[in-house]
Design an enzyme around this catalytic site. Structure first.
Site, mmCIF file in Angstrom:
data_model
loop_
_atom_site.group_PDB
_atom_site.id
_atom_site.type_symbol
_atom_site.label_atom_id
_atom_site.label_comp_id
_atom_site.label_asym_id
_atom_site.label_seq_id
_atom_site.Cartn_x
_atom_site.Cartn_y
_atom_site.Cartn_z
ATOM 1 N N GLU A 1 31.115 37.202 34.721
ATOM 2 C CA GLU A 1 31.824 37.996 35.743
ATOM 3 C C GLU A 1 33.163 38.422 35.171
ATOM 4 O OE1 GLU A 1 30.124 36.348 39.966
ATOM 5 O OE2 GLU A 1 31.858 35.338 39.159
ATOM 6 N N HIS B 1 39.052 41.677 46.531
ATOM 7 C CA HIS B 1 37.847 41.855 45.702
ATOM 8 C C HIS B 1 37.604 43.353 45.533
ATOM 9 C CE1 HIS B 1 33.793 41.577 44.154
ATOM 10 N NE2 HIS B 1 33.923 40.272 44.070
ATOM 11 N N ARG C 1 39.871 40.693 38.111
ATOM 12 C CA ARG C 1 39.760 41.327 39.423
ATOM 13 C C ARG C 1 40.984 42.112 39.860
ATOM 14 N NH1 ARG C 1 36.790 36.907 42.992
ATOM 15 N NH2 ARG C 1 34.962 37.249 41.707
ATOM 16 N N HIS D 1 39.847 38.820 49.736
ATOM 17 C CA HIS D 1 38.746 37.945 49.312
ATOM 18 C C HIS D 1 39.171 36.492 49.159
ATOM 19 C CE1 HIS D 1 34.984 36.896 47.452
ATOM 20 N NE2 HIS D 1 35.563 36.545 46.315
ATOM 21 N N ARG E 1 42.976 34.351 40.780
ATOM 22 C CA ARG E 1 41.878 33.434 40.447
ATOM 23 C C ARG E 1 40.832 34.114 39.579
ATOM 24 N NH1 ARG E 1 36.836 32.701 42.809
ATOM 25 N NH2 ARG E 1 37.391 34.244 44.376
HETATM 26 C C1 SIN Z 1 31.647 37.482 43.493
HETATM 27 O O1 SIN Z 1 30.475 37.131 43.470
HETATM 28 O O2 SIN Z 1 32.035 38.556 43.035
HETATM 29 C C2 SIN Z 1 32.637 36.565 44.111
HETATM 30 C C3 SIN Z 1 32.673 35.305 43.363
HETATM 31 C C4 SIN Z 1 34.043 34.722 43.425
HETATM 32 O O3 SIN Z 1 34.836 35.118 44.261
HETATM 33 O O4 SIN Z 1 34.351 33.887 42.575
#
Ligand code: SIN
Length: 582
Positions: free
Chosen positions: A132, A256, A305, A366, A401
């Site tokens: 991610e 997010h 993010r 988020h 985070r």
């Molecule tokens: C996501 O799946 O994008 C969110 C996961 C997270 O907030 O760590």
């Protein structure tokens, strides 16, 4: 500590407790943090009381899609996970907390698997790992494709249900914690709570214990649109604030980047399109089909993010639109349905097919990177009070985070809290509870605003203290929140008004912290101070309520060495890191 002029009451207005309970430890909240703490304490202390606001599986944990990050592959290393976490946190992480998270994370995840969490595996039976934003290795475990939190929640609740008859553990659902009880020595010795649907008119009671663990999740409902469930009303943070505990890094709120955009005015919990979808190859485009993340950052669509959210906001402003698009079409219906079944189903229910059309997306609140400040054992600044998971600020997340580090944080620090409490209770370090009556002087005067004012709080926070802030917008928000606080009509409380007042109190503290940070860093974006300013702001903002009821602010510096080796000490955040990309 500088006074702010903002007065917060010591407690919410509520009926006097009509019943009492006692325990060795009260755990508040039933996400990964609360359940792990309670399960690990069972049999080690005589009596654990677990209380949760609605039902066991309704918190944020069950909504986590992407996964849980941990070093599980020989291609990965703790150093790399630590490095990625520190880079995402933009210099404000507590390096020791991050080391603890990563070094203890792998064993903690194996223990989770041992109690029954069933993560996705490939054909050979090996656990499947994905990537991610901000991660340079595949280290995200997932379950049910995109239902990781639901599976973790299921496994932990199943473990709890196996021991439900054990007299050493009691669970009370539909129990909203109102305030923390003080022992007169500056410590905490229990909670007041309201059990919905039980007891008489208002069901308020008091539970006494030498230790309380707050694991109530985040504060997402403070904003008009969020990925958080309706229960995320900052209850634990607000109760800790009123009791005088330190809260830190509140200004760092993560938005997010890819939340399904359902049209202007759409409010409350919004559908998340996991970052893992971009991890599998989806990418962002603007209204003209231009891939705008390319060239903005070496990791392009998988940049941390905060960077992706900021780029989306900038592109929306440039193009005069209120959303951009996520293109997943090339991944194909079969792959999307198999890898992201819940997301595909939800999108289709709402009239969007990710296999055949672009998905409209926009950033939404988020995650709260800050919270009740703790040390590495989960202890807060008040004796007997612990905080865990999103409610806490362990220093793991810094200004932003890293994706999928939150479930891991809840898991690792819950274990530490349980171990610390086991030892301290056995050693008689925590005194037996002896709550004192809170004095009714002017500053202790209990307060409350009506539940129907929630929308006004959310509007004020979204307009002035949301994804992009300025001195003027924050001042307007602070003024509006002040007006709302003054609109106390003296009426009796209930769950909606307690929650709304919690949102107000956390909002006041957050807005104060955001106004003082005149720079842009991580989840805190100031349009009037668009650059990072390490000379003046390499510190944590620490807020607490003083004895006179006033919110006070202190700063706690972090060493400039925090930046060295992160690509943060030079001109480009991830230049050095990028060179190591495969
Ligand atoms: C996501 O799946 O994008 C969110 C996961 C997270 O907030 O760590």
């Amino acid at each position: 500590m500088s006074p702010s002029g903002i007065i917060i009451p010591r407690r919410l207005r509520a009926a006097a407790p009509g019943w009492t309970a006692t325990a060795d430890v009260i755990v508040v909240g039933s996400g990964i943090a609360g359940l792990t703490t309670a399960l690990r304490l069972r049999r080690r202390v005589a009596r654990v009381l677990l209380v949760t606001k609605t039902v066991l599986d309704e918190g944020s944990t069950a909504w986590a899609q992407g996964g849980i990050a941990a070093v599980m592959s020989p291609d990965d290393s703790p150093e790399e996970h630590i490095h990625d976490t520190l880079v995402a946190g933009v210099g404000l992480c507590n390096v020791e907390a991050v080391r603890t998270l990563v070094n203890e994370g792998t064993d903690a995840v194996w223990d989770l698997i041992a109690i029954g969490a069933d993560f996705d595996r490939g054909e050979t039976g090996k656990i499947s790992l994905t990537r991610e934003g901000g991660h340079h290795r595949d280290r995200i475990l997932h379950a049910g494709g995109d239902a990781t939190g639901r599976e973790i929640s299921r496994a932990l609740i199943a473990a709890l249900n196996r021991v439900r008859d054990d007299p050493g553990i009691e669970v009370i659902e539909h129990a909203l914690v109102i305030d923390l009880l003080s022992n007169g020595d500056g410590g905490v010795c229990g909670v007041t709570l309201h059990v919905i649907g039980e007891g008489q008119v208002d069901g308020v009671g008091a539970a006494h214990a030498p230790a309380v663990v707050l694991a109530t999740g985040g504060l997402g409902q403070i904003y008009a649109s969020t990925t958080n469930p309706a229960v995320a009303t900052g209850d634990g943070m607000a109760a800790a604030l009123r009791a005088g505990a330190e809260l830190a890094d509140l200004e760092f709120v993560q938005f997010h980047p890819t939340v399904l955009y359902l049209g202007e005015g759409s409010s409350g919990q919004q559908p998340l399109i996991s970052e893992a979808v971009r991890g599998e190859g989806a990418f962002l485009v603007d209204a003209e089909g231009v891939r705008f993340m390319q060239g903005q950052h070496p990791l392009a669509d998988l940049a941390p993010r905060d960077i992706v959210a900021r780029a989306i906001i900038a592109r929306m402003r440039e193009t005069g639109t209120d959303h951009v698009y996520l293109d997943c079409r090339h991944l194909g219906a079969d792959f999307l349905e198999q890898r992201f079944p819940s997301i595909v189903e939800r999108c289709r229910e709402l009239g969007f097919d990710p296999a055949t059309e672009l998905l409209p997306v926009a950033p939404a609140q988020h995650y709260a990177s800050g919270g009740v400040r703790t040390d590495l054992r989960g202890r807060t600044s008040l004796e007997g009070l612990y905080a865990c998971g999103e409610t806490s600020c362990t220093g793991v997340h810094g200004a932003n985070r890293l994706a999928s580090n939150s479930l891991l944080e809840g898991l690792v620090f819950a274990r530490r809290i349980a171990d610390d409490l086991t030892r301290r209770l056995a050693a008689g370090e925590l005194p037996d509870p002896s709550p004192v009556e809170v004095q009714s002087d002017a500053t202790e005067h209990p307060a409350l605003i009506r539940g129907k004012r929630r929308v006004a709080v959310q509007r004020a926070m979204t307009a002035g203290a949301g994804s992009v802030r300025s001195a003027a917008s924050l001042a307007a928000t602070a003024a509006r929140l002040g007006e709302l606080a003054a609109a106390d009509d003296g009426k009796k409380g209930g769950p909606k008004s307690w929650e709304t007042t919690n949102l107000l109190h956390v909002g006041q503290a957050l807005t104060l912290a955001a106004a003082l940070r005149e720079e842009t860093r991580g989840g805190h974006v100031r349009e009037d101070f668009p650059d990072r300013d390490d000379e003046n702001f390499l510190h944590h903002t620490v807020i607490r309520r003083a004895a006179d009821g006033q919110l006070t602010v202190a700063t706690d510096p972090v060493p400039p060495e925090n930046l060295i080796g992160l690509g943060l000490d030079g001109s480009h955040r991830t230049e050095e890191h990028h060179e190591r990309l495969p």
